[in-house]
Design a protein around this motif. Structure first.
Motif, mmCIF file in Angstrom:
data_model
loop_
_atom_site.group_PDB
_atom_site.id
_atom_site.type_symbol
_atom_site.label_atom_id
_atom_site.label_comp_id
_atom_site.label_asym_id
_atom_site.label_seq_id
_atom_site.Cartn_x
_atom_site.Cartn_y
_atom_site.Cartn_z
ATOM 1 N N VAL A 1 0.844 -1.208 0.000
ATOM 2 C CA VAL A 1 0.000 0.000 0.000
ATOM 3 C C VAL A 1 0.875 1.252 0.000
ATOM 4 N N HIS A 2 1.967 1.223 0.749
ATOM 5 C CA HIS A 2 2.890 2.357 0.765
ATOM 6 C C HIS A 2 3.412 2.635 -0.643
ATOM 7 N N PHE B 1 0.437 8.598 5.531
ATOM 8 C CA PHE B 1 0.337 7.517 6.502
ATOM 9 C C PHE B 1 -1.084 7.327 7.004
ATOM 10 N N GLU B 2 -1.856 8.389 7.124
ATOM 11 C CA GLU B 2 -3.270 8.246 7.493
ATOM 12 C C GLU B 2 -4.032 7.501 6.403
ATOM 13 N N ARG B 3 -3.753 7.843 5.155
ATOM 14 C CA ARG B 3 -4.400 7.187 4.020
ATOM 15 C C ARG B 3 -4.031 5.702 3.989
ATOM 16 N N HIS C 1 2.651 5.898 -3.284
ATOM 17 C CA HIS C 1 3.705 6.653 -3.974
ATOM 18 C C HIS C 1 3.411 6.738 -5.470
ATOM 19 N N LEU C 2 2.904 5.653 -6.056
ATOM 20 C CA LEU C 2 2.564 5.672 -7.482
ATOM 21 C C LEU C 2 1.484 6.708 -7.781
ATOM 22 N N LEU C 3 0.644 6.979 -6.796
ATOM 23 C CA LEU C 3 -0.433 7.956 -6.964
ATOM 24 C C LEU C 3 0.013 9.383 -6.648
ATOM 25 N N GLY C 4 1.267 9.550 -6.240
ATOM 26 C CA GLY C 4 1.788 10.882 -5.986
ATOM 27 C C GLY C 4 1.902 11.275 -4.527
ATOM 28 N N TYR C 5 1.502 10.394 -3.611
ATOM 29 C CA TYR C 5 1.668 10.681 -2.187
ATOM 30 C C TYR C 5 3.150 10.631 -1.836
ATOM 31 N N LEU D 1 -5.554 -0.028 4.853
ATOM 32 C CA LEU D 1 -5.276 -1.297 5.517
ATOM 33 C C LEU D 1 -6.390 -1.679 6.490
ATOM 34 N N LYS D 2 -6.888 -0.707 7.239
ATOM 35 C CA LYS D 2 -7.974 -0.965 8.185
ATOM 36 C C LYS D 2 -9.246 -1.364 7.451
ATOM 37 N N ASP D 3 -9.565 -0.640 6.385
ATOM 38 C CA ASP D 3 -10.768 -0.943 5.609
ATOM 39 C C ASP D 3 -10.697 -2.348 5.020
#
Length: 154
Positions: free
Chosen positions: A119-120, A140-142, A124-128, A147-149
């Motif tokens: 997910v990390h 990190f919140e995203r 990054h691929l999405l620009g975060y 992960l929680k969802d």
């Protein structure tokens, strides 16, 4: 048509259940982030020596790391393509060795660590990014929210 996730295990050591987890989790992340159908990414699982070689060659850092992402759409918005050609997001490389080390260090399962790294890399691929404090907090919140969802909490 849904997301395409190419998973390559160069180590030949990853358990089938971990491969399934990564694909399912990343499909979940695609939906969570509203990525258009047909988008594609690749995930390559390597050992520490191999990821160190990639890190050295492409980032100029001569040490192993846990995850590296190469975004193909950097600084571009993700758009729905009218043709049958997929939107190639990029590549995620994960060190299985480092994931195992970190899972032990943090006291959680290898599944959790692989999911976290996938997910990390995806974000990054999405620009975060996490280069500045507020951007890091958002990323990190995203990440934890996805992960929680999905049901992969610590």
């Amino acid at each position: 048509m849904s997301a395409v996730i190419d998973l390559i295990d160069e180590t030949e050591m990853m358990l089938p259940e971990h491969a399934t987890l990564l694909k399912d989790l990343l499909h979940h992340a695609f939906l969570y982030e509203n990525i258009p159908e047909g988008a594609e990414l690749s995930v390559t699982i390597m050992d520490n020596d191999s990821i160190q070689a990639v890190n050295r060659e492409y980032r100029g850092i001569d040490k192993s790391t846990d995850v590296i992402s190469f975004a193909l759409n950097e600084n571009e918005e993700i758009i729905q393509i009218e043709q049958e050609m997929p939107d190639l997001l990029g590549d995620i490389i994960i060190s299985l060795d480092k994931a195992q080390e970190q899972a032990e260090e943090y006291g959680h399962s290898l599944k959790r660590e692989l999911g976290f790294l996938a997910v990390h890399g995806f974000l990054h691929l999405l620009g975060y990014t996490h280069e500045q404090e507020d951007a890091e907090k958002e990323m990190f919140e995203r990440q934890e929210s996805i992960l929680k969802d999905y049901g992969l909490e610590r």
